[in-house]
Structure formats: structure tokens, C-alpha cells
Design an enzyme around this catalytic site. Sequence first.
Site, mmCIF file in Angstrom:
data_model
loop_
_atom_site.group_PDB
_atom_site.id
_atom_site.type_symbol
_atom_site.label_atom_id
_atom_site.label_comp_id
_atom_site.label_asym_id
_atom_site.label_seq_id
_atom_site.Cartn_x
_atom_site.Cartn_y
_atom_site.Cartn_z
ATOM 1 C CG HIS A 1 1.292 41.703 -21.586
ATOM 2 N ND1 HIS A 1 -0.125 42.435 -21.770
ATOM 3 C CD2 HIS A 1 1.364 42.185 -20.230
ATOM 4 C CE1 HIS A 1 -0.415 43.010 -20.482
ATOM 5 N NE2 HIS A 1 0.532 42.756 -19.583
ATOM 6 C CG HIS B 1 3.663 45.004 -16.405
ATOM 7 N ND1 HIS B 1 3.024 46.034 -16.516
ATOM 8 C CD2 HIS B 1 3.001 43.864 -16.716
ATOM 9 C CE1 HIS B 1 1.794 45.674 -16.975
ATOM 10 N NE2 HIS B 1 1.852 44.431 -16.875
ATOM 11 C CE LYS C 1 -3.086 46.974 -21.378
ATOM 12 N NZ LYS C 1 -2.312 45.416 -21.337
ATOM 13 C CG HIS D 1 -6.608 44.961 -18.411
ATOM 14 N ND1 HIS D 1 -5.492 44.439 -17.752
ATOM 15 C CD2 HIS D 1 -7.567 44.687 -17.828
ATOM 16 C CE1 HIS D 1 -6.030 43.910 -16.659
ATOM 17 N NE2 HIS D 1 -7.435 44.012 -16.746
ATOM 18 C CG HIS E 1 -3.632 39.863 -19.640
ATOM 19 N ND1 HIS E 1 -4.865 40.515 -19.786
ATOM 20 C CD2 HIS E 1 -2.674 41.088 -19.402
ATOM 21 C CE1 HIS E 1 -4.844 41.827 -19.373
ATOM 22 N NE2 HIS E 1 -3.620 41.947 -19.106
ATOM 23 C CG ASP F 1 0.155 40.560 -17.403
ATOM 24 O OD1 ASP F 1 0.954 41.441 -17.121
ATOM 25 O OD2 ASP F 1 -0.740 40.107 -16.713
HETATM 26 C C1 NCD Z 1 -0.245 44.203 -13.887
HETATM 27 C C2 NCD Z 1 0.813 45.198 -13.125
HETATM 28 O O1 NCD Z 1 1.229 44.871 -11.946
HETATM 29 O O2 NCD Z 1 1.487 46.272 -13.776
HETATM 30 N N1 NCD Z 1 -0.760 43.264 -12.850
HETATM 31 C C3 NCD Z 1 -1.224 42.138 -13.314
HETATM 32 O O3 NCD Z 1 -1.940 41.595 -12.240
HETATM 33 N N2 NCD Z 1 -1.169 41.612 -14.466
HETATM 34 C C4 NCD Z 1 -1.210 44.954 -14.677
HETATM 35 C C5 NCD Z 1 -1.850 44.264 -15.623
HETATM 36 O O4 NCD Z 1 -1.228 43.849 -16.770
HETATM 37 O O5 NCD Z 1 -2.812 43.968 -15.288
HETATM 38 ZN ZN ZN Z 2 0.023 43.217 -17.729
#
Ligand code: NCD
Ligand code: ZN
Length: 347
Positions: free
Chosen positions: A13, A15, A99, A136, A174, A247
Site C-alpha cells: 500500500h 502513495h 481500491k 479503506h 492499514h 501507506d
Molecule cells: C492518504 C493520502 O494522503 O493519500 N492519507 C493517509 O492519511 N493515509 C490516503 C489514505 O490512504 O487514506
Molecule cells: Zn493510503
Amino acid sequence: MTSLTLRRPDDWHLHLRDGAMLRAVLPETARHFARAIIMPNLVPPVVTAAQAAEYRDRIMAAKPDNSKFQPLMTLYLTEDTDVRDLRAAAEIGLITAVKLYPAGATTNSASGVKDMTKVKRVLDNMAQIGLPLCVHGEVTDPDVDIFDREAVFIDTVLDPIRRDIPGLRVVMEHITTRQGADYARDGGPDLAATITTHHLVINRNHILAGGIKPHYYCLPVAKREEHRLALRKAATSGDPTYFLGTDSAPHTDANKLLPCGCAGCFTATNTLSILAEVFEQENALNQLEKFASLNGPTFYKLPVNEDTITLTKGDPVAYPDQIATEDGPVTVFDPQMLLHWQVSSSS
Ligand code: NCD
Ligand code: ZN
């Protein structure tokens, strides 16, 4: 133990964002991780196969030279998702998962799902072809306390979906609660859960006691200490239900340090050092490979990585407080403890 060799880990996971941010953060993950499940919550979101292919190409172009890092793409589920497009993307191996963001649950989730009945046909198709749904798991009802949103989601959304669509493969992303860890563990072979690095380290006091700490604010928000301890127990148990999904969610400091700051902790830079420290604290270094390198590929039915990394224990390791991006600095997660382990070699 002063040295630990693991199969090369994956991040289930992650970003990576896009543009300048992508270029700045990708090397932090590609340095040690072989693969990562790439979150589709760009603006606009990655909803079609064509968008996923284009995003994958931008990631490949931003990769450091010689890096073998492999992005595993996802589609962002909406109430208008085209089943044929999704099935075709899965068939050619373009996407590894889909997702689900409940609309409004987190960063860039406005196009997410409001009414689960509207995605039933897509989920039925995913169950047929065995394509995992990454969830999520928080309700967005303003009447539900933010610290209860995960537990309420499990009872009122996730459990009904799983009963309705037997065979749907689900990753609870998460998880932050004992309820999440228990539900995932008891859900059979089609259910798994990722756990982040930061949720093994912080509880809600770290965010709120002694002054507000925006860099510890993420979603789902960290919960009470009893939940952090349940997550530590789960992650270090070796149970195949649980695997690493960092995450890691970069936002510039300018966007974190606002009256309404963004949610997300950026852990890509120091994740493996932090995990080794946590697993050592739990007398479970021998389970780190399962959590970071073995359980994830097993659930996703992908081969484990052939190559390895070696972590070595020594004097405390210093990491940068921030990494620079063309959009401004991004603060690296501060675990508030000395880190003695670092990746010393890869093969
Ligand atoms: C994530 C993001 O910034 O894209 N933020 C987070 O707090 N984890 C989005 C997510 O996974 O909830
Ligand atoms: Zn995330």
C-alpha cells in the site's frame, strides 16, 4: 543478532503521487522494495485501464536508472466503474487490485463510493476472477466518532459485503484497531490486512498530547495504546493474514501545516529501520521476513522475490528530517526512538 537477511520486501500500500512529487519519493521506496501496490487516489483518480497504463508509464519513467522496482497498479472504484474495462485490465495483468474508498473518507476520495449497492456488479465480477479489493475501512457518517469509524465499518459495511459476495478477496488496508486485526484473522483465506509502519509506533497521544503534531496525523487516525499493541502482536505473529503496507503518503510541509492540514505520514525513507527496531523490541526479528516479504505475495498469489536485502545492527542511524521536492520539503516520519538497524546490502 546483529545481521538479518530477508527476501527483498514489497510494499502492499503506497502513495507515489505524480509529477515532481513522484520523482522525489519514488527512489525512497525503489531503493529497498521490489514491488508496491500503487494507490490510485490522484487528482483526477485512476479509474480506467487507460489511466492506469499511463500512470504506470509515468512511474516507470521516473524510476532511478537500474532500478528493478515494479509498480503494481490499482483502479479506483467508482459507482460508474466499467466492468468490461476492469476485467480486461485484470486479464492482461495491468492491474493487481481495485481500491474502494468510501466517498469522503480520506485524501482525494470524493469520487469514491457512496452507495455500495451501486458497485455490487463490479464486486461480483471481481469475485469471479479473483481480483482483490483493497478497502479503506472507515465509515464517513459525521455522527460516528472518528476513533470508531473503522470498527463501525467492519460491522455495517465490510461484513455485509463479504456475506453478500462469498469468494470476494479483500485486503483490509492499514488496519488500526484490535477489532480490525481480529476480524481479518478470523476471516479465512480470502481476507487479509495490511499494517503500516507508523501505526506500530504511534498511538493517539503522539498526535494530540503536549501540542498538536500534524506530521503524525494520518487516516485512519492512530487509536488508543491498546490498539497499537494489538497491531504489534498481529504484525509480529507470523500469521499470513498480516503484511506490510506502509501507506507512505507524502504531502509537502506546506500542506501538512495548515489550519486544515492533509492526512498522511511519509515513511518510505526509514520504514525498514523502524520495522527492524519494532520487531526486535517484540523479540520477533525472525518474523520480519514473513510480514515484509512473504505473506503479501502469498495472498496476492504472486511469486516471492528471489533476491535479498541484509539489515545490520550498529550505532544509531541518522535519517534526513525531510526530503526535498520541487514542490517543497516533505517531512520524514520521526519514530521518536533510536534506530540501530539499516539495510547494508542487497543482492
Ligand atoms: C492518504 C493520502 O494522503 O493519500 N492519507 C493517509 O492519511 N493515509 C490516503 C489514505 O490512504 O487514506
Ligand atoms: Zn493510503
